[in-house]
Design an enzyme around this catalytic site. Structure first.
Site, PDB file in Angstrom:
ATOM      1  N   ASN A 149       0.820  -1.226   0.000  1.00  0.00           N
ATOM      2  CA  ASN A 149       0.000   0.000   0.000  1.00  0.00           C
ATOM      3  C   ASN A 149       0.844   1.262   0.000  1.00  0.00           C
ATOM      4  OD1 ASN A 149      -1.666  -2.251   1.002  1.00  0.00           O
ATOM      5  ND2 ASN A 149      -3.214  -0.676   1.309  1.00  0.00           N
ATOM      6  N   GLU A 175      -2.921  -0.076  -4.305  1.00  0.00           N
ATOM      7  CA  GLU A 175      -2.280  -1.290  -3.808  1.00  0.00           C
ATOM      8  C   GLU A 175      -1.609  -2.033  -4.953  1.00  0.00           C
ATOM      9  OE1 GLU A 175      -4.692  -3.795  -1.378  1.00  0.00           O
ATOM     10  OE2 GLU A 175      -5.963  -2.145  -0.729  1.00  0.00           O
ATOM     11  N   TYR A 217       7.940  -3.548   4.056  1.00  0.00           N
ATOM     12  CA  TYR A 217       7.325  -2.359   4.666  1.00  0.00           C
ATOM     13  C   TYR A 217       8.420  -1.326   4.930  1.00  0.00           C
ATOM     14  CZ  TYR A 217       3.112  -5.100   5.640  1.00  0.00           C
ATOM     15  OH  TYR A 217       1.982  -5.863   5.521  1.00  0.00           O
TER      16      TYR A 217
HETATM   17  P1  ADP Z   1      -1.215  -5.033   4.182  1.00  0.00           P
HETATM   18  O1  ADP Z   1      -2.670  -5.031   4.580  1.00  0.00           O
HETATM   19  O2  ADP Z   1      -0.314  -4.533   5.283  1.00  0.00           O
HETATM   20  O3  ADP Z   1      -0.992  -4.308   2.884  1.00  0.00           O
HETATM   21  P2  ADP Z   1      -0.870  -7.535   2.703  1.00  0.00           P
HETATM   22  O4  ADP Z   1      -1.410  -8.881   3.147  1.00  0.00           O
HETATM   23  O5  ADP Z   1      -1.546  -6.895   1.536  1.00  0.00           O
HETATM   24  O6  ADP Z   1      -0.840  -6.588   3.976  1.00  0.00           O
HETATM   25  O7  ADP Z   1       0.687  -7.718   2.395  1.00  0.00           O
HETATM   26  C1  ADP Z   1       1.399  -6.645   1.838  1.00  0.00           C
HETATM   27  C2  ADP Z   1       2.880  -6.682   2.163  1.00  0.00           C
HETATM   28  O8  ADP Z   1       3.463  -7.907   1.736  1.00  0.00           O
HETATM   29  C3  ADP Z   1       3.628  -5.595   1.423  1.00  0.00           C
HETATM   30  O9  ADP Z   1       3.598  -4.358   2.117  1.00  0.00           O
HETATM   31  C4  ADP Z   1       5.034  -6.177   1.322  1.00  0.00           C
HETATM   32  O10 ADP Z   1       5.811  -5.790   2.451  1.00  0.00           O
HETATM   33  C5  ADP Z   1       4.811  -7.693   1.357  1.00  0.00           C
HETATM   34  N1  ADP Z   1       4.990  -8.374   0.062  1.00  0.00           N
HETATM   35  C6  ADP Z   1       5.705  -9.519  -0.115  1.00  0.00           C
HETATM   36  N2  ADP Z   1       5.683  -9.928  -1.395  1.00  0.00           N
HETATM   37  C7  ADP Z   1       4.954  -9.007  -2.082  1.00  0.00           C
HETATM   38  C8  ADP Z   1       4.596  -8.882  -3.471  1.00  0.00           C
HETATM   39  N3  ADP Z   1       4.979  -9.790  -4.387  1.00  0.00           N
HETATM   40  N4  ADP Z   1       3.849  -7.803  -3.835  1.00  0.00           N
HETATM   41  C9  ADP Z   1       3.446  -6.899  -2.909  1.00  0.00           C
HETATM   42  N5  ADP Z   1       3.765  -6.963  -1.591  1.00  0.00           N
HETATM   43  C10 ADP Z   1       4.508  -8.008  -1.167  1.00  0.00           C
HETATM   44 MG    MG Z   2      -2.153  -4.716   1.088  1.00  0.00          MG
END
Ligand code: ADP
Ligand code: MG
Length: 170
Positions: A35, A85, A97
């Site tokens: 995000n 996103e 993050y």
């Molecule tokens: P959130 O609600 O915090 O966005 P998500 O379940 O959507 O949680 O997971 C997002 C996080 O996963 C991202 O912020 C990043 O740190 C991590 N991530 C790992 N692999 C990926 C990917 N291929 N694409 C996007 N984010 C990824």
């Molecule tokens: Mg997310």
């Protein structure tokens, strides 16, 4: 014939810090979405409508990967604010993050939709991912992967404090 919105602002370049989302469990679905903060979302040009886009993305100074990005209404703000996103089509060893995510929105896939089931939602996203993979192989789209916007970030000195500012037309 499906009429796609004409978006003069594409390709659209932007970058910002990856923040925590509202934990809707995207990761558990196998489709984590990184995000962007409101500051990045608020700068979106008016002609970039909500929906799903494909493009290129890069985390920090890392490699440039294909991505799909969803621009939608943020339930956290009672749908009064947009969210952005990005699902990067790459398997990362760990979460990122706090890192800077650079993206270029290249093309529009479809509007947002609601789905009757989780399975239908996952199938739609997987369809978007396949569409992104194919579209991004077009020569004009591959070129954007090599854009200075990404390669300029690959320098030995740390990026300046402006790394989070929105850059378009760079
Ligand atoms: P959130 O609600 O915090 O966005 P998500 O379940 O959507 O949680 O997971 C997002 C996080 O996963 C991202 O912020 C990043 O740190 C991590 N991530 C790992 N692999 C990926 C990917 N291929 N694409 C996007 N984010 C990824
Ligand atoms: Mg997310």
């Amino acid at each position: 014939m499906i009429r796609l919105p004409r978006m003069k602002s594409l390709p659209y370049f932007c970058r910002g810090e990856v923040i925590r989302g509202f934990g809707r469990g995207s990761k558990e679905l196998g489709i984590p979405t990184a995000n962007f903060p409101d500051a990045v979302v608020d700068k979106l040009p008016a002609d970039i409508s909500t929906g799903i886009y494909y493009g290129w993305a890069c985390v920090g100074n890392g490699d440039v990967h294909k991505m799909v990005i969803s621009i939608g209404w943020n339930p956290y703000y009672k749908n009064t604010k947009k969210s952005m996103e990005t699902h990067v089509i790459h398997k990362f060893k760990e979460d990122f993050y706090g890192e800077t995510l650079s993206v270029v929105l290249v093309g529009y896939i479809r509007p947002e939709r609601s789905y009757d089931s989780l399975e239908a939602l996952i199938a739609a996203i997987n369809g978007d991912i396949e569409e992104a993979k194919v579209q991004l192989e077009l020569p004009d789209h591959i070129k954007l992967r090599e854009d200075n916007f990404f390669t300029g970030g690959r320098r030995s000195t740390p990026p300046s404090s402006s790394s989070q500012t929105i850059m378009n037309g760079h």
